[in-house]
Design an enzyme around this catalytic site. Structure first.
Site, short mmCIF file in Angstrom:
data_model
loop_
_atom_site.label_atom_id
_atom_site.label_comp_id
_atom_site.label_asym_id
_atom_site.label_seq_id
_atom_site.Cartn_x
_atom_site.Cartn_y
_atom_site.Cartn_z
N HIS A 12 0.88 -1.24 -0.03
CA HIS A 12 0.16 0.00 0.06
C HIS A 12 0.77 1.23 0.17
CE1 HIS A 12 0.06 -0.59 4.78
NE2 HIS A 12 1.27 0.13 4.21
N HIS A 59 -1.00 5.06 9.86
CA HIS A 59 0.29 5.56 9.79
C HIS A 59 0.33 6.96 10.48
CE1 HIS A 59 0.29 2.61 6.60
NE2 HIS A 59 1.60 2.60 6.61
N HIS A 193 10.45 -4.23 4.03
CA HIS A 193 10.82 -2.69 3.55
C HIS A 193 11.08 -2.04 4.92
CE1 HIS A 193 6.63 -1.87 4.20
NE2 HIS A 193 6.85 -0.43 4.38
N GLU A 240 4.40 -5.00 8.68
CA GLU A 240 2.86 -4.97 8.25
C GLU A 240 2.46 -6.23 7.45
OE1 GLU A 240 2.97 -0.10 7.12
OE2 GLU A 240 3.18 -1.84 5.41
FE LIG Z 1 2.41 1.14 5.26
#
Ligand SMILES: [Fe+3]
Ligand SMILES: [Fe+3]
Lengths: 280, 137, 280, 137
Positions: A12, A59, A193, A240
């Site tokens: 996303h 976030h 990531h 995530e």
């Molecule tokens: Fe994210």
């Protein structure tokens, strides 16, 4: 009885929203990622869901460190996006399925999940971008949603085992729901990531492959690592994948088959992945 | 802090946003959280000193913000999800932020990501990036 | 190693704060209630706690229906009271024990409790009044606190069984804490009362007696009823006994003895109760 | 709503604040929650109509507030913890609110509580209170 038509998983990354906004889907940088969505469009047109249970993470739009829930569940009639601080266009609102939300909430608390119930909840790019990818160019979303936000921001994070159990408990709730909706499960975020620290830019194809290979057939394999080990393998934001694990749990414990996979490095700082699964 | 993760071997180049960090960074993160609002972003641009004072940043936090030091902000308890909103004020994206933290140029940071896409491990790609910075830096 | 010196339980009716403020402790209406605190003062002077783990519930000061946590844990350096809407004097602030808070939070999430972590938390009369009763006339509280807020406002509420398990998990966290604090556990609220509906004014001495008789020796006996049955027996606000049950859990599973009990009907609309327990 | 509690036999005179109520009552409870702030209490007193409009009360909620009907507010989704803050504006305490909901005078409501203190069951004490209201009311 309601039917779970399957699950859709995707990264996303905010930059995806920028690419959509600017129409860059066919640019060489973006094409390998966007090409993974033809099959998603086809599948969604075929299975025609009308409700989506979405596992994602905030976030820093809706939740702050004053009150940081481990698991938050939406029970709103409408969910709005808002400025996340970058001044980008605001995404379309979502209609909630409040009755189903409360049914799931009642069932989860009965099942000893200590959720935070949100009658108001702003949703950020983690929810909007997967929808923009799945249903491009629609006026309004064709599904109502029940959103879950999993804490991936402030440690301690819930373990992968707990997230899988949450999803499985959601599946039990869906089994006892008497409506006749066609339900799609959505998990967003990841894969590997890391945005912060000297290791920024870390990506781990091997771990991502392990996750994608096992998610459909043996999701418990993803729950053996502690959060600390998951951060080591997936990166600080790669955790995530907890959203994917919870979403996989919501598919239930009956066999599931992977029907589509796309994986591309890099999109922004991220190993971007897209998957579809169906009941076998 | 005596959380279970403290028994774990540290992860190089990685700073978990745990209770210690969350407690230490509260004010900085609160300021960054306020940047969801465009008016607050403008207020920061108009008078950075006053805006930081309003949020009672610690001296370490104020210093890191003044120096635009992402690693400094993280050391002062900043969380990247909130810090990204501060970076956004300056038009910086996560690759710029990655460059700032790794000491590589943005192009080299991007090349490091592409190298991973082409099949290199992070260690290989990162090693090559650092080597290049040494030569050109 | 830290020592759990025992537990203190009391009702927290707002009117008690008014009586303290006006110095009505010796008035006939109030005397039977306040007389129950001589023993509490004596005991606290003897066991000298320096930290309190407090299980209470918010009454619409800190939490609203936008984000309603099942279990919230404070991790703040300071906790403030504020105007609750009646314009009454504001109670003194509390010092938090942030290191212990985070230790407990880490341990609870590891133990699969899906808490909401609060680095800011306003505390209302449910926390302040038990302190005013326990330490009257002090300039500042002699203990630092770690507050827990249990949802007793919006159904579904956590079951009594889950609340006992929460307390027991807090006890495990305290067992692994390496500090040398003297810890008192506090549970506030109840006992039977109902403020709303045509049954307002409902009190149930038999159920309260059952709860008080069993809490020390067989707390699991209090967990056999569903929340619905507890509301029937204790009243809509009598479910605040969940705070007592969680606090009892935090005393641990080793034997515990009741060393003091006071029970008086009515204080305001409530059956007011005070208890002390110690490790046997 | 299909929560497990719906299978349970109802509790007379008792309204659980469940998802149905929470959804229905959101605006009313939001208004009452705002009364934690003295300025908002004053704004309500200064212009009740405008203040209720600001919170988008439903017609049912507005009507119940206008009539000072506690049972009406509960039927419209009000939760007593929030409603108590509205009651506080008028100097009403929980015994006043108990009186309003039971239809007994405040003195009789208090007597009903004392009777339970003296050893009567709720049913006995409540029955006597109702009987008294019938005679005197
Ligand atoms: Fe994210
Ligand atoms: Fe209370």
């Amino acid at each position: 009885m309601a039917e779970i038509v399957g699950a859709y998983f995707t990264s996303h990354v905010p930059a995806i929203g920028g690419a959509i906004h600017k129409g860059l889907q066919q640019e060489p940088y973006w094409k390998p990622f966007f090409d993974g969505f033809h099959k998603v469009h086809e599948w969604l047109a075929q299975v025609k869901p009308d409700v989506a249970i979405v596992f994602n993470n905030d976030h820093g739009l809706n939740f702050f460190l004053d009150k940081m829930p481990t698991f938050a569940v939406g029970a709103a009639a409408e969910y709005h996006n808002a400025d996340e601080g970058w001044g980008l266009p605001i995404y379309k609102p979502f209609a909630g399925h409040t009755e189903l939300s409360w049914h799931i909430i009642n069932s989860l608390v009965e099942d000893e999940f200590d959720i935070t119930t949100c009658q108001k909840m702003l949703v950020d790019h983690a929810l909007s971008i997967p929808f923009e990818l799945a249903w491009p160019d629609v006026e309004a979303w064709p599904v109502k949603i029940v959103p879950f936000a999993i804490n991936t921001v402030q440690h301690p994070l819930p373990s992968a085992k707990r997230c899988l159990a949450l999803g499985q408990a959601v599946n039990r709730a869906l089994q006892s729901w008497t409506g006749d909706e066609r339900i799609v499960i959505i998990g967003t975020g990841g894969l590997s990531h890391q945005l912060d620290g000297e290791r920024a830019g870390f990506i781990n194809r091997d771990y991502d492959t392990f996750c994608m290979d096992n998610l459909s057939v043996d999701p418990a394999a993803l729950t053996k690592d502690s959060i600390h080990e998951m951060v080591r393998k997936a990166g600080t934001q790669g955790v995530e994948v907890l959203n994917w694990i919870a979403a996989r749990g919501a598919l239930g414990e009956a066999p599931v088959q992977e029907i589509h996979r796309n994986y591309h490095i890099p999109i922004s700082n991220t190993a971007a992945a897209t998957m579809l699964m169906e009941p076998a | 802090m005596s959380g279970p993760q403290n028994a774990m071997p540290p992860i190089p180049g990685t700073h978990l946003f745990d209770g210690d960090a969350a407690a230490k960074g509260f004010e900085l993160n609160a300021m960054c959280y306020s940047f969801n609002d465009a008016a607050n972003r403008q207020a920061f641009l108009d008078d950075e000193e006053a805006y930081c004072a309003k949020f009672h940043l610690t001296p370490q936090q104020r210093e890191a913000v003044a120096q635009r030091s992402v690693l400094g902000m993280i050391a002062a308890g900043g969380n990247i999800y909130y810090l990204a909103k501060l970076a956004g004020i300056f038009g910086l994206n996560v690759q710029d932020v990655g460059s700032m933290q790794t000491g590589a140029s943005v192009d080299d940071f991007k090349a490091m990501l592409f190298a991973q896409g082409a099949g290199q491990s992070y260690e290989e790609a990162h090693g090559a990036m650092i080597q290049k910075e040494k030569v050109h830096g």
